[in-house]
Enzyme design. Structure first.
Site, PDB file in Angstrom:
ATOM      1  CB  THR A   1      -0.929   0.002   1.234  1.00  0.00           C
ATOM      2  OG1 THR A   1      -1.767  -1.147   1.166  1.00  0.00           O
ATOM      3  CG2 THR A   1      -1.785   1.248   1.275  1.00  0.00           C
TER       4      THR A   1
ATOM      5  N   GLY B   1       2.390  -3.188   8.704  1.00  0.00           N
ATOM      6  CA  GLY B   1       2.670  -3.461  10.106  1.00  0.00           C
ATOM      7  C   GLY B   1       4.107  -3.892  10.324  1.00  0.00           C
TER       8      GLY B   1
ATOM      9  CD  GLU C   1      -3.528  -7.436   3.382  1.00  0.00           C
ATOM     10  OE1 GLU C   1      -3.443  -7.863   2.215  1.00  0.00           O
ATOM     11  OE2 GLU C   1      -2.622  -6.789   3.948  1.00  0.00           O
TER      12      GLU C   1
END
Length: 609
Positions: free
Chosen positions: A89, A128, A370
């Site tokens: 992303t 993350g 996601e």
């Protein structure tokens, strides 16, 4: 409450300690079982900075790397010499993969790829563990050879020095600051400045770039996204578990809390009120439905994944459709119902003492990461249309889509049926999904072929109907897989009977929640819907005696629920009292602000009067 630095430090300390113990006791190979259970119990959470190392970084290399690449990186990842994340992303683009701007330009002279972030909007954002934890990443970037773009490909990039942990030259990265939740997670940003990696760092199991720049295309470009498909499957299960935890807390509390004395002078448990049951029983039944569906989809994924590893990609489109639709449905419905569980606990549900706000914080981002849910529904709908076209052409369809070959015609006797059983409910859901798909397909064909509308415009004009169709399919999927689960071996007769009641309630309740489409599509008559509504009321009374047992069966220990309201022993009020006393504001009876601000204000106002 701990600040972000303390929360992050706590997560890293707990994870590294347990990971070491897991290696000692031989649990380290079971990354989705025992190890994660202990980590979750110790952290009182499912999120931690090492999550994507095991769920995305390692599986991506394992599935898309060559044998040499796997031999090079996987042993190092296993012993945490390298700690990775998955970087896709960007600030400017997320779900639209073709819009990603990060480039990987092949330099034939140096036999290297040059990874670069050409714009601010191309900065990688949100992965993350990226902010402070990881030293490696699988990075998705646009492959460019001799000025020609070849689409998104995966590259292994070292980000930090393995000894000092300092970022390497050409790498800028850090934490993205506070979020709605997940404060212990160092979601990060990453900017490349003409950063060079060896050519062999491109994952090349299915696509190769030779030393002279020759590009060999994989059989199917979508095969690169098999790891994302896995994560969407895991999200489905995770959302089901989150809802199960919230339902456990709210149901146990509702069995303890009493409200309003009745004519017999008794203050009933609020769980005895029908309105409270209508808040909680849909959550309980949905949690079971989503978990059972998630387990079934996991088994399907395993079958298809093994086939893909053997280079059989015939069912890849099927698992993409299943996981896209179920990820969106599970996260949307579970997030909404967790909020209902919180409100069902009254004022105490707003307190962190209930444990539900933390669960909500953990579940709600699944609606976005996601694959944003609307986009996921639309991807599911696009696949449904393709499979529907194949069904109309008489082609064979895989298992979970085989029903598309059935006739959408509604038998006359079906709408006059007065006996409702599993076969009836299942047929109603199947017909409703078929009718919605048939209607939207016909509408789009009319728009394109009879009205000469551009296909993109026709798609946009039908997009809301397509989303609703994908939801109807996902709902059908949960009903059929719930019923299938009841047919498996190993059930005790009493437990199976109770779970059948839960399954029927789930089917009945969702027909009523979506009665507009069942009536509009002519699947059910108004009289049948009225009779089904009566059956739902009956089922509320049937389920009430087993409500607490049904949530106890989820088997979440008190430590994992971390809730004053959801305690197994029912000592709710004692726990709330101790929670209140533990507030940091209670460390001293008179807070310094009294002397600094309140007392001077009183003195000043007194002098004015």
């Amino acid at each position: 409450m701990m600040d972000r630095d303390d929360l992050y430090d706590h997560s890293v300390r707990i994870y590294t300690s347990i990971a070491q113990k897991a290696k000692e006791y031989g649990y380290d190979k079971d990354t989705t079982g025992v190890l994660n259970h202990y980590i979750q119990a110790a952290l009182l959470d499912t999120s931690h900075p090492f999550g994507l190392h095991g769920s995305m970084f390692v599986p991506t290399i394992a599935s898309q790397g060559t044998e040499a690449q796997k031999a090079e990186y996987l042993p190092k990842a296993e012993r945490y010499e390298i700690i990775g994340t998955y970087v896709q992303t960007e600030i400017g683009h997320g779900t639209f993969l073709r819009g990603l701007e990060t480039t990987a330009v092949y330099d034939q002279v140096a036999d290297q790829f040059v990874i670069h972030s050409p714009t601010v909007s191309s900065i990688k954002y949100w992965p993350g563990g990226l902010g402070k934890t990881t030293n490696y990443a699988v990075v998705m970037a646009q492959l460019v050879i001799d000025g020609e773009q070849h689409g998104m490909h995966a590259f292994i990039c070292q980000l930090r020095n393995l000894d000092t942990h300092q970022p390497l030259a050409g790498i800028e990265l850090g934490d993205i600051n506070r979020k709605f939740g997940y404060d212990n997670m160092d979601n990060g940003y990453l900017r490349f400045n003409n950063y060079r990696i060896p050519r062999t760092n491109m994952l090349m199991r299915y696509t190769q770039v030779s030393t002279d720049g020759e590009y060999t295309r994989q059989k199917l470009p979508q095969i690169a996204y098999i790891t994302m498909v896995q994560l969407r499957m895991l999200i489905t299960l995770g959302c089901g578990n989150d809802l199960a935890m919230a339902a456990t807390i709210a149901t146990r509390y509702s069995a303890v809390r009493r409200q309003t004395t009745n004519s017999q002078g008794i203050e009933p448990q609020i769980l005895d009120y029908q309105t409270q049951q209508m808040k909680l029983f849909p959550s309980i039944s949905t949690a079971y439905a989503v978990i059972f569906t998630g387990l079934a989809v996991r088994n399907i994924y395993t079958e298809i994944y093994n086939s893909v590893q053997a280079e059989d990609i015939s069912r890849l489109a099927e698992i993409h459709m299943l996981t896209s639709g179920m990820k969106a449905y599970a996260s949307e419905v579970c997030t909404a119902m967790i909020e209902v569980c919180r409100r069902s606990c009254g004022g105490h549900g707003y307190s962190h003492a209930s444990g539900i706000p933390k669960i909500y914080e953990r579940c709600v981002p699944a609606c976005t990461y996601e694959g944003e849910n609307t986009v996921m529904y639309l991807q599911c709908a696009r696949s449904l249309l393709k499979f529907y076209g194949k069904a109309q052409a008489g082609e064979e369809l895989p298992g979970m889509i085989g029903f598309l070959k059935d006739s959408a015609d509604i038998p006359v006797h079906f709408k006059s049926a007065k006996v409702f059983n599993f076969e009836f409910y299942l047929k109603a859901y199947r017909l409703n999904a078929l009718m919605m798909l048939k209607n939207v397909a016909n509408a789009m064909q009319k728009c394109v072929y009879k009205q000469s509308t551009d296909p993109e415009i026709a798609w946009n004009r039908s997009s809301q109907a397509l989303v609703e169709t994908a939801k109807a399919y996902a709902l059908y999927l949960t009903v059929v897989l719930f019923m299938d689960h009841l047919r498996t071996d190993g059930w005790e007769p009493c437990a199976k009977a109770v779970m059948a009641e839960v399954c029927e309630f789930y089917a009945v309740n969702n027909i009523l929640e979506n009665s507009g489409s069942f009536l509009q599509n002519g699947v059910l008559s108004p009289e049948q819907v009225e009779a089904i509504a009566t059956r739902r009321v009956e089922l509320l009374a049937v389920l009430r005696p087993n409500a607490v047992s049904l949530v106890d069966a989820f088997d979440y220990p008190d430590r994992l629920l971390n809730s004053c309201l959801g305690r197994y022993d029912g000592n709710v009020y004692e726990a709330l009292y101790e929670y209140a006393k533990s507030s940091s504001l209670n460390k001293q009876q008179v807070h310094p602000s009294f002397q600094k601000y309140i007392k001077p204000m009183r003195k000043a106002l007194k002098s004015m009067l």
